[in-house]
Design a protein around this motif. Structure first.
Motif, PDB file in Angstrom:
ATOM      1  N   ASP A  42      56.343  30.283  29.355  1.00  0.00           N
ATOM      2  CA  ASP A  42      57.678  29.763  29.599  1.00  0.00           C
ATOM      3  C   ASP A  42      57.808  29.280  31.033  1.00  0.00           C
ATOM      4  N   ALA A  43      58.951  28.711  31.337  1.00  0.00           N
ATOM      5  CA  ALA A  43      59.195  28.131  32.650  1.00  0.00           C
ATOM      6  C   ALA A  43      59.267  29.192  33.745  1.00  0.00           C
ATOM      7  N   GLU A  44      59.499  30.450  33.379  1.00  0.00           N
ATOM      8  CA  GLU A  44      59.629  31.504  34.374  1.00  0.00           C
ATOM      9  C   GLU A  44      58.290  32.132  34.756  1.00  0.00           C
ATOM     10  N   ARG A  45      57.228  31.709  34.137  1.00  0.00           N
ATOM     11  CA  ARG A  45      55.911  32.310  34.363  1.00  0.00           C
ATOM     12  C   ARG A  45      55.525  32.285  35.849  1.00  0.00           C
ATOM     13  N   GLU A  46      55.628  31.121  36.487  1.00  0.00           N
ATOM     14  CA  GLU A  46      55.240  31.011  37.889  1.00  0.00           C
ATOM     15  C   GLU A  46      56.127  31.852  38.790  1.00  0.00           C
ATOM     16  N   ALA A  47      57.434  31.852  38.522  1.00  0.00           N
ATOM     17  CA  ALA A  47      58.367  32.631  39.343  1.00  0.00           C
ATOM     18  C   ALA A  47      58.101  34.124  39.183  1.00  0.00           C
ATOM     19  N   ARG A  48      57.857  34.565  37.975  1.00  0.00           N
ATOM     20  CA  ARG A  48      57.580  35.988  37.740  1.00  0.00           C
ATOM     21  C   ARG A  48      56.300  36.420  38.436  1.00  0.00           C
ATOM     22  N   LEU A  49      55.296  35.573  38.386  1.00  0.00           N
ATOM     23  CA  LEU A  49      54.040  35.890  39.046  1.00  0.00           C
ATOM     24  C   LEU A  49      54.246  35.961  40.560  1.00  0.00           C
ATOM     25  N   ALA A  50      54.993  35.022  41.110  1.00  0.00           N
ATOM     26  CA  ALA A  50      55.209  34.967  42.553  1.00  0.00           C
ATOM     27  C   ALA A  50      55.973  36.173  43.087  1.00  0.00           C
ATOM     28  N   GLU A  51      56.879  36.731  42.302  1.00  0.00           N
ATOM     29  CA  GLU A  51      57.678  37.857  42.791  1.00  0.00           C
ATOM     30  C   GLU A  51      57.033  39.218  42.513  1.00  0.00           C
ATOM     31  N   SER A  52      55.896  39.222  41.853  1.00  0.00           N
ATOM     32  CA  SER A  52      55.233  40.476  41.510  1.00  0.00           C
ATOM     33  C   SER A  52      54.363  40.970  42.658  1.00  0.00           C
ATOM     34  N   ARG A  53      54.339  42.276  42.825  1.00  0.00           N
ATOM     35  CA  ARG A  53      53.520  42.901  43.873  1.00  0.00           C
ATOM     36  C   ARG A  53      52.071  43.027  43.424  1.00  0.00           C
ATOM     37  N   PHE A  54      51.859  43.233  42.119  1.00  0.00           N
ATOM     38  CA  PHE A  54      50.520  43.371  41.564  1.00  0.00           C
ATOM     39  C   PHE A  54      50.377  42.456  40.362  1.00  0.00           C
ATOM     40  N   VAL A  55      49.149  42.000  40.128  1.00  0.00           N
ATOM     41  CA  VAL A  55      48.833  41.190  38.955  1.00  0.00           C
ATOM     42  C   VAL A  55      47.680  41.870  38.230  1.00  0.00           C
ATOM     43  N   VAL A  56      47.852  42.077  36.929  1.00  0.00           N
ATOM     44  CA  VAL A  56      46.823  42.675  36.092  1.00  0.00           C
ATOM     45  C   VAL A  56      46.355  41.605  35.115  1.00  0.00           C
ATOM     46  N   PHE A  57      45.058  41.395  35.054  1.00  0.00           N
ATOM     47  CA  PHE A  57      44.491  40.429  34.115  1.00  0.00           C
ATOM     48  C   PHE A  57      43.866  41.175  32.947  1.00  0.00           C
ATOM     49  N   LEU A  58      44.253  40.799  31.748  1.00  0.00           N
ATOM     50  CA  LEU A  58      43.630  41.310  30.538  1.00  0.00           C
ATOM     51  C   LEU A  58      42.515  40.309  30.197  1.00  0.00           C
ATOM     52  N   VAL A  59      41.303  40.690  30.529  1.00  0.00           N
ATOM     53  CA  VAL A  59      40.167  39.770  30.390  1.00  0.00           C
ATOM     54  C   VAL A  59      39.536  39.955  29.021  1.00  0.00           C
ATOM     55  N   SER A  60      39.377  38.844  28.335  1.00  0.00           N
ATOM     56  CA  SER A  60      38.766  38.814  27.011  1.00  0.00           C
ATOM     57  C   SER A  60      38.090  37.457  26.857  1.00  0.00           C
ATOM     58  N   PRO A  61      37.311  37.261  25.796  1.00  0.00           N
ATOM     59  CA  PRO A  61      36.748  35.932  25.579  1.00  0.00           C
ATOM     60  C   PRO A  61      37.844  34.848  25.508  1.00  0.00           C
ATOM     61  N   ALA A  62      38.979  35.180  24.887  1.00  0.00           N
ATOM     62  CA  ALA A  62      40.074  34.210  24.802  1.00  0.00           C
ATOM     63  C   ALA A  62      40.663  33.923  26.182  1.00  0.00           C
ATOM     64  N   ALA A  63      40.761  34.938  27.036  1.00  0.00           N
ATOM     65  CA  ALA A  63      41.313  34.747  28.384  1.00  0.00           C
ATOM     66  C   ALA A  63      40.428  33.818  29.203  1.00  0.00           C
ATOM     67  N   LEU A  64      39.132  33.900  29.001  1.00  0.00           N
ATOM     68  CA  LEU A  64      38.222  33.031  29.743  1.00  0.00           C
ATOM     69  C   LEU A  64      38.398  31.563  29.373  1.00  0.00           C
ATOM     70  N   GLN A  65      38.985  31.300  28.214  1.00  0.00           N
ATOM     71  CA  GLN A  65      39.228  29.932  27.755  1.00  0.00           C
ATOM     72  C   GLN A  65      40.699  29.523  27.896  1.00  0.00           C
ATOM     73  N   SER A  66      41.545  30.415  28.383  1.00  0.00           N
ATOM     74  CA  SER A  66      42.986  30.201  28.406  1.00  0.00           C
ATOM     75  C   SER A  66      43.437  29.353  29.600  1.00  0.00           C
ATOM     76  N   ALA A  67      44.151  28.276  29.315  1.00  0.00           N
ATOM     77  CA  ALA A  67      44.712  27.447  30.386  1.00  0.00           C
ATOM     78  C   ALA A  67      45.775  28.222  31.168  1.00  0.00           C
ATOM     79  N   GLY A  68      46.531  29.081  30.491  1.00  0.00           N
ATOM     80  CA  GLY A  68      47.565  29.872  31.166  1.00  0.00           C
ATOM     81  C   GLY A  68      46.977  30.856  32.156  1.00  0.00           C
ATOM     82  N   VAL A  69      45.910  31.541  31.770  1.00  0.00           N
ATOM     83  CA  VAL A  69      45.244  32.483  32.676  1.00  0.00           C
ATOM     84  C   VAL A  69      44.645  31.711  33.850  1.00  0.00           C
TER      85      VAL A  69
END
Length: 84
Positions: A42-69
């Protein structure tokens, strides 16, 4: 504390389960209120990421191909650390 959870849309079920568990895992830490932003396309993705203190990545084969990740990683690499 705000935590952003990045994952591929194919892994959304697992990401939402993890998002639900994180506040409980941090309950004993002296971090105040814990807010976990589960991944959304959604449109809030960048804003939510920017205001977060920590970022957790759920890494999977799909994540490695994900444009969003990939966008999340690019955004993080371009950010300044406001806590430094």
């Amino acid at each position: 504390m705000k935590i952003y959870l990045s994952s591929a849309s194919e892994d959304l079920t697992y990401a939402q389960q993890l998002a639900g568990m994180l506040p409980g895992l941090l309950a004993d830490a002296d971090v105040g209120e814990v807010t976990v932003y589960a991944p959304h396309e959604d449109a809030e993705r960048e804003a939510r990421l920017a205001e977060s203190r920590f970022v957790v990545f759920l890494v999977s084969p799909a994540a490695l191909q994900s444009a969003g990740v990939a966008r999340d990683i690019e955004q993080i690499l371009g950010m300044q650390d406001p806590y430094a």
